[in-house]
Design an enzyme around this catalytic site. Sequence first.
Site, short mmCIF file in Angstrom:
data_model
loop_
_atom_site.label_atom_id
_atom_site.label_comp_id
_atom_site.label_asym_id
_atom_site.label_seq_id
_atom_site.Cartn_x
_atom_site.Cartn_y
_atom_site.Cartn_z
N GLY A 40 26.35 48.77 2.21
CA GLY A 40 25.58 47.71 1.54
C GLY A 40 26.46 46.59 1.01
O GLY A 40 25.96 45.53 0.65
N GLY A 41 27.78 46.86 0.92
CA GLY A 41 28.73 45.79 0.57
C GLY A 41 28.53 45.22 -0.82
O GLY A 41 27.99 45.86 -1.72
N GLY A 182 33.17 29.44 -15.78
CA GLY A 182 32.57 29.06 -14.50
C GLY A 182 31.06 28.96 -14.64
O GLY A 182 30.40 29.97 -14.90
N GLU A 205 32.77 25.34 -18.39
CA GLU A 205 32.72 24.76 -17.04
C GLU A 205 33.61 23.52 -17.00
O GLU A 205 33.48 22.62 -17.83
CB GLU A 205 31.26 24.41 -16.68
CG GLU A 205 31.08 23.57 -15.44
CD GLU A 205 31.68 24.18 -14.18
OE1 GLU A 205 31.34 25.31 -13.84
OE2 GLU A 205 32.52 23.49 -13.54
N ARG A 270 34.27 32.85 -4.94
CA ARG A 270 34.68 34.04 -4.20
C ARG A 270 35.57 33.62 -3.03
O ARG A 270 35.41 32.54 -2.49
CB ARG A 270 33.44 34.81 -3.71
CG ARG A 270 32.61 35.31 -4.89
CD ARG A 270 31.43 36.15 -4.46
NE ARG A 270 31.78 37.33 -3.71
CZ ARG A 270 32.13 38.51 -4.23
NH1 ARG A 270 32.21 38.65 -5.55
NH2 ARG A 270 32.40 39.54 -3.46
N HIS A 441 -5.62 29.03 -4.97
CA HIS A 441 -5.69 28.61 -6.38
C HIS A 441 -5.95 29.83 -7.25
O HIS A 441 -6.73 30.68 -6.87
CB HIS A 441 -6.84 27.60 -6.54
CG HIS A 441 -7.03 27.17 -7.96
ND1 HIS A 441 -6.16 26.31 -8.59
CD2 HIS A 441 -8.00 27.49 -8.86
CE1 HIS A 441 -6.58 26.09 -9.82
NE2 HIS A 441 -7.69 26.81 -10.02
P1 FAD Z 1 30.12 41.93 1.84
O1 FAD Z 1 28.78 42.18 1.29
O2 FAD Z 1 31.19 41.49 0.93
O3 FAD Z 1 30.54 43.28 2.56
C1 FAD Z 1 31.79 43.45 3.16
C2 FAD Z 1 32.06 44.93 3.29
O4 FAD Z 1 33.26 45.10 4.05
C3 FAD Z 1 32.30 45.61 1.94
O5 FAD Z 1 31.46 46.73 1.82
C4 FAD Z 1 33.77 46.02 1.99
O6 FAD Z 1 34.03 47.24 1.32
C5 FAD Z 1 33.99 46.17 3.49
N1 FAD Z 1 35.40 46.00 3.90
C6 FAD Z 1 36.20 44.96 3.60
N2 FAD Z 1 37.41 45.12 4.17
C7 FAD Z 1 37.33 46.29 4.86
C8 FAD Z 1 38.25 47.00 5.66
N3 FAD Z 1 39.49 46.55 5.90
N4 FAD Z 1 37.84 48.16 6.21
C9 FAD Z 1 36.58 48.64 6.01
N5 FAD Z 1 35.68 48.01 5.24
C10 FAD Z 1 36.04 46.85 4.69
N6 FAD Z 1 23.64 36.45 -2.10
C11 FAD Z 1 22.33 36.19 -1.90
O7 FAD Z 1 21.94 35.88 -0.78
N7 FAD Z 1 21.43 36.28 -2.93
C12 FAD Z 1 21.80 36.63 -4.18
O8 FAD Z 1 20.98 36.70 -5.08
C13 FAD Z 1 23.17 36.92 -4.41
N8 FAD Z 1 23.59 37.30 -5.63
C14 FAD Z 1 24.90 37.63 -5.81
C15 FAD Z 1 25.30 38.05 -7.06
C16 FAD Z 1 26.61 38.40 -7.29
C17 FAD Z 1 27.03 38.87 -8.66
C18 FAD Z 1 27.55 38.35 -6.22
C19 FAD Z 1 28.98 38.74 -6.43
C20 FAD Z 1 27.16 37.93 -4.95
C21 FAD Z 1 25.83 37.56 -4.74
N9 FAD Z 1 25.39 37.13 -3.50
C22 FAD Z 1 24.07 36.82 -3.32
C23 FAD Z 1 26.31 36.96 -2.36
C24 FAD Z 1 26.20 38.15 -1.39
O9 FAD Z 1 26.49 39.35 -2.08
C25 FAD Z 1 27.16 37.97 -0.22
O10 FAD Z 1 26.92 36.71 0.38
C26 FAD Z 1 26.98 39.05 0.82
O11 FAD Z 1 27.20 40.34 0.27
C27 FAD Z 1 27.95 38.83 1.99
O12 FAD Z 1 27.78 39.82 2.93
P2 FAD Z 1 28.94 40.22 3.93
O13 FAD Z 1 28.36 41.26 4.84
O14 FAD Z 1 29.57 39.04 4.52
O15 FAD Z 1 30.09 40.89 3.02
#
Ligand code: FAD
Length: 462
Positions: A40-41, A182, A205, A270, A441
Amino acid sequence: MNDLSCKLLVVGAGPGGYVCAIRAGQLGIDNVIVEADRFGGTCLNVGCIPSKALIHAADEFHRLTVFANHAPLGISASSPSVDFPRTIEWKDGIVARLNDGVAALLKKANVRTVHGTARFLDGKTVSVGTADGERRIRAENIVIATGSAPIELPLLPFGGNVISSTEALALAEVPLRLAVVGGGYIGLEIGTAFAKLGCAVTIIEAEPEILSQYDVELTRPIVERLAALGVDVMTGTKALGLSGKALEIESEAGGRRSITADKVLVSVGRRPRTKGVGLEELSLTMTGQFVRIDDRCQTSMRGVYAIGDITGEPMLAHRAMHQGEMVAEIIAGHNRSWDKACIPAICFTDPEIVTVGLSPDAARATVNEIATTHFPFQANGRAMTIDRKDGFIRVVARKDNGVLLGIQAVGAGVAELSAAFALSLEMGARLEDVAATIHAHPTLSEAFHEACLRTLGHSLHI
Ligand code: FAD
């Protein structure tokens, strides 16, 4: 060593990576996904989901405190309190259920999962450090979906009382005083939630405005609400460093002072997770820090794709998911390319902001003449019934043919209108199309209808 080979290897199981792997599995592509942490990242574990859960809990509590103090709707409450560890437990429960859900979906799609940290050896081979030792995976195609991590300020390195959004979403108690460095959407979302939970919040900010990517008209309701919540917003101010619990700050005019904070949330953006992954072994063309991709998410190396935050702005989960789905279909031989009219963006601040397509200024830079008008929630019945008349919906269209170019909204609950806005742009709707659509509505969506009518010169309710 336990070697694997597959047609597709996805590195990173965030929203980009896991969606790519699931779609590839559905299409019968033999694929493996490697994840160093939890499925789920960022989004599911430390981003979108936990932040929105915290915001919801804070909203509920805040409503009770308002009822306790003013009884504005004739409703009163007495001495509401928060058992914050239980709030965090509830939030963690949602995350855990979704983690399990992603694991189950990967399994259902016959995706092989490997838990460990991947390192690229070349454009076809990855070495994964797992609990059982190293595994090598060879793949015909690789998708890099390693996401992003919070930017650390050299003067305020993470550790101790200096925290990133990840730690802020897992605090054991509500801090008495929180300084947020920020004024972007992440800092404001979390800062507002803690303010509603009773914490004294200061936002620092450097730019002259918070949420500086938006125009002042859109952010004004947020600024007003922050003031009403007692949040101290210091714009044109830089954080210099911490000594004990004192955060040193300097205003644009040069005045230095310190503010006391139990926790300092540094939320200044980020960075793509490109380091420590062995990307230097690949000859990838970069755009700044980000991996450069074309409209098929293809990198400069054949068979190597990149999706999500690692590929640049907007760093949003739904962009990553759509890229992931598209790449899986491309690898399956479908004729796909990135042809989206818009990527909606939402700030879950109070009130919320939704933007889709072009702002009035961006539209003016693109077409000769535009037509733009807003409709205020003050004149919307539904907004009155939920006791939130702040905000508006604004539409931006071509003057010559009325084709919608952008829609912006600020108001309580407008996040849920984002689908209607995005659909209008994807379908190439004109002002007349929205004007001719019956909007139920009483709903906030009527303000979208009215904004289009008003731009056409015949608003009914203003
Ligand atoms: P990520 O979700 O960062 O996932 C990358 C994955 O790769 C991670 O699980 C990591 O462990 C794994 N990984 C990295 N390197 C390696 C490696 N070498 N080997 C194996 N695994 C690895 N976005 C929205 O659209 N709506 C929101 O409301 C929103 N709110 C947010 C709130 C917060 C506090 C934060 C921090 C972010 C928010 N975001 C939001 C942004 C959103 O979380 C990201 O845009 C999204 O998670 C990006 O997805 P991704 O798949 O690119 O990477």
